[in-house]
Enzyme design. Structure first.
Site, short mmCIF file in Angstrom:
data_model
loop_
_atom_site.label_atom_id
_atom_site.label_comp_id
_atom_site.label_asym_id
_atom_site.label_seq_id
_atom_site.Cartn_x
_atom_site.Cartn_y
_atom_site.Cartn_z
CD1 TRP A 1 49.05 24.35 36.76
CD2 TRP A 1 49.27 26.09 38.43
NE1 TRP A 1 47.70 24.65 36.87
CE2 TRP A 1 48.23 26.11 37.59
CE3 TRP A 1 50.27 27.11 39.55
CZ2 TRP A 1 47.44 27.36 38.26
CZ3 TRP A 1 48.77 27.80 40.00
CH2 TRP A 1 47.74 28.36 38.88
N GLY A 2 51.60 22.35 40.26
CA GLY A 2 51.30 21.16 41.19
C GLY A 2 51.28 22.35 42.95
CG PHE B 1 51.81 11.05 33.36
CD1 PHE B 1 52.09 9.99 33.02
CD2 PHE B 1 52.55 12.07 34.63
CE1 PHE B 1 53.81 9.75 32.63
CE2 PHE B 1 53.80 12.29 34.44
CZ PHE B 1 54.41 11.12 33.10
CE LYS C 1 47.87 28.09 26.76
NZ LYS C 1 48.46 28.52 28.04
#
EC number: 1.1.1.8
Lengths: 374, 374
Positions: free
Chosen positions: A27-28, A111, A219
């Protein structure tokens, strides 16, 4: 006159907004691609997008960060997708945020605290942050919001960006949406929206950080319920009902924890759309389906190991965390779905319990009453 | 003292509520089954449930109504399911409503006006009605609400019952929910809820007839959009985004037409849950998928004939009706999804247009502004 000078200064090259993406997973990397396509086009941003890479040595002996910079591609976490030549990978955290005033956090949530510790005193005082991290922990005393952690540790304003965002689908530019949650600074939120929005990725901003961020976590509990329904072969009708009850509990839980949370947030991409995506295709759904098909005889841990190849399941642990909050506050009967998901996951109830709500019908009316108190 | 007498009278056998189901198709038969299971258990209702049958002669030469009464099963429209021995089929409309004070309408919508004409003057003056009919027409001057038609023609109070209700799934008692919309009479709505609710069919009531009823119609337009996304192989992410945009337009359209419509209604079963069911499995979705796979080269009419064996597609005609309203009021740019579905269905735009919304992004903000005016 001072105002004019300030406005003029905004046009100077040194006053451009500089972006760093902290994190370089799947995603990054997609976030870096979206951002890089905008910084080259919009004059308010400096072209270069720094991306902090947790350094790894690839099987061929090369460093991940070097490969990204040479091939303009994250060959490990987003193979086959060009990130934009203005994305610069950097394994040095402090160097990656140098001169940066827009910090995009997109690492695994465990992290964040360590990263922030290292960043304290090493970021620009006027820096702004945004968190793309889903799945914060819900502790007994309340949820540990990632945006709050970043905001407090770094003394910065921190927005969140959530939504129905399957990274690989956005990477190939399939149409999608996202929601930014902000606290007060609408201007900052609009700047973030400009940084992320593309013709295939529509971003809207709502003044509800907690609501948006809680959607991204809760979710996953509903996805477990949806997966159980799939495993029981109950059909779309039942699945839709369970998703709806889940959405209602997400809303009610968020509102009981934060009276500022708005109903309308759950109509945004972070709410109903992310819920749909997660309940149709996500890994929580998948493992829960297998669990129900085994009649609850195989454990979630065992199925997770077998089906996910090292990826972790968030729904089961979030369900446990939510359950602790509910038990602690005496709210269990108000949240039959959340409660039942946890009790099924630990073997206290059979998978079929996910569709047995008639006894709760009266409690649901209580819930509506409780939430309307806010 | 008068109050006590009235309460006492309620207990008399002659004051029991008597129910007739007007319609005996797939959903009508399931409704009769649900109701019949309650009237035998709850003392406020007369056991017998009358069901008006539009008489047909079956291939074996027997009459449909006689077969239902002999076999306690609607062999044509709901084979294999026992309706309850207290369901009495009657091909005579006026006889079927004799002494009845709870009228359940569940016929195809084009028959309602004719049926009501025959009922005028032939129903009890204290009768109440409920409509289970989805898919009213949306005329240029506004939607022609079935509940309003019934209410005005018969001078009765008329509620509606909508939701994620696939008849065959409820027939086999799979867990589901439904929403009753009522105008003012909460007591009547609660009585309807008691008549329909079972442990596997949870019914809740909201004071928003128009909102609930419009959901049942407008969802079919969104299902066309969802089917197009499926046919374009865009993935769950895009599909979830399109469903969300569709839900927002359903809400905005309903609120612009009726300022009384509530946002919260769209979180009910009639809203988000019915939308999910319809976009996952319905026939509108299916035909639209085939349409997109043909690249828009085959017409909806042609595909409907080929795929649906005589069943009709409501989404395309509803999209056209909605488009007329939008054009008439100059609202097209506020409803990009509704507008695009129609323009795709008539071949003006290619199927891929369903995911091209960036140019509309500014209009969407206008829409939010417009709706907030209410």
């Amino acid at each position: 006159m001072g105002g004019v000078t300030e406005a003029g200064a905004m046009e100077n090259a040194e006053e451009l907004f500089r972006v760093a993406v902290i994190g370089s997973g799947n995603w990054g990397s997609v976030a870096a691609k979206l951002i890089a396509s905008n910084t080259v086009k919009q004059s308010m941003f400096h072209d270069e997008v720094r991306m902090w890479v947790f350094e790894e040595t690839l099987p061929n002996g090369r460093k991940l960060s070097e490969t990204i910079n040479q091939e303009n591609e994250n060959v490990k976490y987003l193979p086959g997708i060009k990130l934009g030549s203005n994305v610069v990978a950097d394994p040095d955290l402090l160097n990656s945020v140098k001169e940066v005033n827009m910090l995009v956090f997109v690492t695994p949530h465990q992290f964040v605290e360590g990263i922030c510790k290292r960043l304290v005193g090493n970021i620009r005082p006027d820096a702004e942050a945004i968190s793309l991290i889903k799945g914060m922990e819900v502790k007994t005393e309340g949820p540990c919001m990632i945006s709050k952690l970043i905001s407090e540790m770094l003394s910065v304003n921190c927005c969140v960006l959530m939504g129905a965002n399957i990274a690989n689908e956005i990477a190939v530019e399939k149409f999608s949406e996202a929601t930014i949650g902000y606290r007060q600074d609408k201007e900052a939120a609009q700047r973030w929206a400009r940084l992320f929005s593309t013709p295939y990725f529509l971003v809207s901003a709502v003044p509800d950080v907690e609501g948006v961020e809680l959607c991204g976590t809760l979710k996953n509990v509903v996805a477990i319920a949806a997966g159980l329904v799939d495993g029981l072969d109950m059909g779309n009708n039942t699945k839709a009902a369970i998703m709806r009850i889940g959405l209602r509990e997400m809303k009610a839980f968020s509102k009981l924890l934060f009276s500022s949370v708005k109903d309308s947030t759950f109509f945004e991409s972070c709410g109903v759309a992310d819920l749909i995506t997660t309940c149709l295709g996500g890994r929580n759904r998948r493992v829960a389906e297998a669990f129900a098909r085994s009649g609850g005889k195989r454990s979630f841990d065992e199925l997770e190991t077998e089906l996910l190849q090292g990826q972790k399941l968030q729904g089961v642990s979030t369900a446990k965390e939510v359950y602790e909050v509910l038990r602690n506050r005496g709210w269990q009967s108000l949240f039959p779905l959340f409660t039942t998901v946890h009790e099924i996951s630990i073997g206290l109830l059979p998978p079929t319990a996910i569709v047995e709500y008639s006894e709760h019908a009266r409690n649901l009316n209580l819930l509506q009453g409780a939430v309307q108190l806010h």
